[in-house]
Enzyme design. Structure first.
Site, PDB file in Angstrom:
ATOM      1  N   TYR A 118       1.051  -1.164  -0.075  1.00 54.23           N
ATOM      2  CA  TYR A 118      -0.017  -0.154  -0.020  1.00 54.23           C
ATOM      3  C   TYR A 118       0.664   1.120  -0.068  1.00 54.23           C
ATOM      4  O   TYR A 118       0.842   2.026   1.167  1.00 54.23           O
ATOM      5  CB  TYR A 118      -0.759   0.249   1.165  1.00 54.23           C
ATOM      6  CG  TYR A 118      -1.965   0.874   1.386  1.00 54.23           C
ATOM      7  CD1 TYR A 118      -2.840   1.347   0.324  1.00 54.23           C
ATOM      8  CD2 TYR A 118      -1.937   1.736   2.555  1.00 54.23           C
ATOM      9  CE1 TYR A 118      -4.009   2.357   0.576  1.00 54.23           C
ATOM     10  CE2 TYR A 118      -2.960   2.992   2.808  1.00 54.23           C
ATOM     11  CZ  TYR A 118      -4.039   3.054   1.786  1.00 54.23           C
ATOM     12  OH  TYR A 118      -4.847   3.868   2.025  1.00 54.23           O
ATOM     13  N   ARG A 123      -1.321   7.901  -3.956  1.00 57.06           N
ATOM     14  CA  ARG A 123      -2.116   6.929  -3.143  1.00 57.06           C
ATOM     15  C   ARG A 123      -3.422   7.809  -2.656  1.00 57.06           C
ATOM     16  O   ARG A 123      -3.405   8.853  -2.079  1.00 57.06           O
ATOM     17  CB  ARG A 123      -1.527   6.288  -1.953  1.00 57.06           C
ATOM     18  CG  ARG A 123      -2.249   5.115  -1.272  1.00 57.06           C
ATOM     19  CD  ARG A 123      -1.547   4.730  -0.320  1.00 57.06           C
ATOM     20  NE  ARG A 123      -1.372   5.662   0.923  1.00 57.06           N
ATOM     21  CZ  ARG A 123      -0.547   5.222   1.887  1.00 57.06           C
ATOM     22  NH1 ARG A 123       0.226   4.210   1.867  1.00 57.06           N
ATOM     23  NH2 ARG A 123      -0.843   6.181   3.114  1.00 57.06           N
ATOM     24  N   ASP A 124      -4.805   6.897  -3.033  1.00 61.51           N
ATOM     25  CA  ASP A 124      -5.972   7.370  -2.470  1.00 61.51           C
ATOM     26  C   ASP A 124      -6.271   8.520  -3.207  1.00 61.51           C
ATOM     27  O   ASP A 124      -6.427   9.751  -2.381  1.00 61.51           O
ATOM     28  CB  ASP A 124      -6.095   7.345  -1.101  1.00 61.51           C
ATOM     29  CG  ASP A 124      -6.064   6.022  -0.445  1.00 61.51           C
ATOM     30  OD1 ASP A 124      -6.196   5.015  -0.979  1.00 61.51           O
ATOM     31  OD2 ASP A 124      -6.243   6.077   0.949  1.00 61.51           O
ATOM     32  N   SER A 130      -5.732   9.389   3.953  1.00 64.60           N
ATOM     33  CA  SER A 130      -4.874   8.301   3.695  1.00 64.60           C
ATOM     34  C   SER A 130      -3.813   8.522   2.690  1.00 64.60           C
ATOM     35  O   SER A 130      -3.353   7.591   1.837  1.00 64.60           O
ATOM     36  CB  SER A 130      -5.579   6.906   3.771  1.00 64.60           C
ATOM     37  OG  SER A 130      -6.679   6.831   2.912  1.00 64.60           O
ATOM     38  N   ASP A 169      -7.917   0.440  -2.687  1.00 62.52           N
ATOM     39  CA  ASP A 169      -8.462   1.421  -3.251  1.00 62.52           C
ATOM     40  C   ASP A 169      -8.187   2.127  -4.544  1.00 62.52           C
ATOM     41  O   ASP A 169      -8.401   2.734  -5.508  1.00 62.52           O
ATOM     42  CB  ASP A 169      -8.563   2.701  -2.535  1.00 62.52           C
ATOM     43  CG  ASP A 169      -9.241   2.318  -1.160  1.00 62.52           C
ATOM     44  OD1 ASP A 169      -9.883   1.383  -0.956  1.00 62.52           O
ATOM     45  OD2 ASP A 169      -9.159   3.391  -0.122  1.00 62.52           O
ATOM     46  N   ASP A 351      -9.159   5.772  10.964  1.00 62.35           N
ATOM     47  CA  ASP A 351      -9.101   5.839   9.251  1.00 62.35           C
ATOM     48  C   ASP A 351      -8.885   7.243   8.960  1.00 62.35           C
ATOM     49  O   ASP A 351      -8.690   7.240   7.702  1.00 62.35           O
ATOM     50  CB  ASP A 351     -10.935   5.713   9.139  1.00 62.35           C
ATOM     51  CG  ASP A 351     -11.191   4.179   9.096  1.00 62.35           C
ATOM     52  OD1 ASP A 351     -10.225   3.367   9.003  1.00 62.35           O
ATOM     53  OD2 ASP A 351     -12.324   3.751   9.388  1.00 62.35           O
TER      54      ASP A 351
END
Length: 396
Positions: A118, A123-124, A130, A169, A351
């Site tokens: 990850y 990312r995201d 995140s 994701d 989260d």
């Protein structure tokens, strides 16, 4: 055509993976780590029938510290049992690769160490809570400083079995959030990065599952075929690696496995989504994957889905208030395509922050169905952990 918000907004995973046994959470005994000889996993079979998901030492340490802070002796006794539940270790930064070798020190031969890969550039792309360390365009760093380093470590430990969840994701975002500039910018890096990871992590002692969101994300009628094609494209770009078993669903999620008729079955747009639980999602997405030319077995994250009916919308992903730990890891799923129920998200790790002034604040973490206050993604939230224990189904 109208869809739930989750069809247009990413469901962000956060920083927030032998004798036959149906349960995968037994506490490891003091035995020598690894097997006597090299491990070979047959990804055409369900390896979870043979291997127990390992309770990694990093989550165990977090839980043990949490238990020590609980004054209620009855609750503390229940919470202590969480330390023995197998869960995945998140390698969510280059620095955190440093956790991998220590995590290997106590993995016995009949256990499998779960890892979450990850750290894609950008990312995201549809969430703030995140966001990762690598910027869009830093694919070379992802390859050389992240994936290559992990590959080297796994190759150095051929006597240990590994289960990998590949990039939560990422590919689902390219299906439903392609209109966002951040996702447009990240698209090529996601596709190339996932293919590189699959190709290079294709080792004999590894089984891989590509993240596929959940039924409230790619389960919409309009998303099933494009979603399957997006994942299959990455799989084929990697050379159709034989250690890819299929997909991971509900990672860091809240969806029920077989709740009927479904948590959002009465919503006005429910007629556009036949995947009202994760079982139905596999029933529909599995054949779509097969048609697209990709393996279609799955692991399903049940770490925090013990309680239903808490969210206002499918897409509300952040620190859902009232949640409880779900079914413990097991290979007894009752479904041909579901290899195992597993705990991917470490329950108790946030989260995302509810502090609206924080740089990484995401509005989903400030919604009325999100637990507040909550710290930054990946940070421990003691009160939330205690809530998960209290509301666990089945109870501890």
């Amino acid at each position: 055509m109208k869809f739930s918000n989750s069809a247009a907004l990413a469901f962000a995973a956060t920083t927030i993976a032998a004798p036959s046994t149906p349960t995968l959470q037994e506490k490891p005994r003091a035995v020598q780590a690894g097997c006597a000889s090299a491990v070979t996993l047959d990804a055409s079979t369900n390896v979870w029938k043979k291997y127990t998901l390992h309770a990694n030492k990093f989550y165990r340490t977090e839980v043990e510290a949490a238990v020590a802070a609980i004054s209620d002796s009855s609750l503390a006794a229940k919470a202590a049992k969480v330390a023995n539940v197998g869960s995945f270790l998140w390698l969510d930064s280059i620095e955190n690769i440093g956790k991998l070798e220590p995590a290997l020190e106590d993995v016995p031969c009949n256990h499998i160490l779960g890892l979450v890969i990850y750290d894609l550039p950008g990312r995201d792309c549809a969430a703030k809570a995140s966001n990762g360390e690598l910027a869009v365009g830093e694919l070379s760093r992802y390859k050389t400083e992240y994936i290559d380093v992990i590959v080297k470590i796994l190759k150095a430990h051929p006597k240990t079995a590994f289960a990998l969840v590949i990039e939560p994701d990422s590919l689902p975002n390219l299906v439903t959030n392609s209109d966002l500039q951040t996702c447009k910018d990240s698209a090529s890096g996601y596709r190339d990065g996932v293919a590189y990871a699959l190709r290079n992590l294709n080792l004999p002692n590894v089984v891989m599952y590509i993240d596929a969101g959940h039924g409230g994300w790619l389960g919409w009628d309009a998303n099933l075929k494009p979603g399957a094609q997006e994942l299959a494209k990455a799989y084929k770009a990697a050379g159709s690696p034989k250690q890819v078993r299929g997909i991971a669903t509900n990672v860091a999620g809240w969806n029920q496995w077989d709740l009927t008729p479904g948590e959002f079955s009465k919503a006005s747009d429910a007629k556009y989504n036949k995947c009202q639980n994760e079982k139905l999602y596999l029933d529909n997405f599995g054949p779509a994957l097969k048609s697209a030319g990709m393996p279609n077995h799955a692991i399903v994250d049940t770490g925090r889905n013990g309680v239903s009916g808490l969210r206002q919308e499918w897409g509300n992903w952040c620190n859902v208030n009232g949640a409880g730990f779900g079914v413990r890891p097991t290979s007894s799923t009752g479904h041909d395509l579901a290899d195992a129920f597993v705990w991917v998200k470490p329950g108790g790790e946030s989260d995302g922050t509810s502090d609206s002034s924080a740089t990484r604040y995401d509005s989903f973490c400030g919604k009325s169905d999100a637990y507040q206050p909550s710290p930054e993604a990946g940070s421990w939230n003691q009160d939330y952990f205690e809530m998960l224990v209290k509301n666990a189904k089945p109870s501890f």
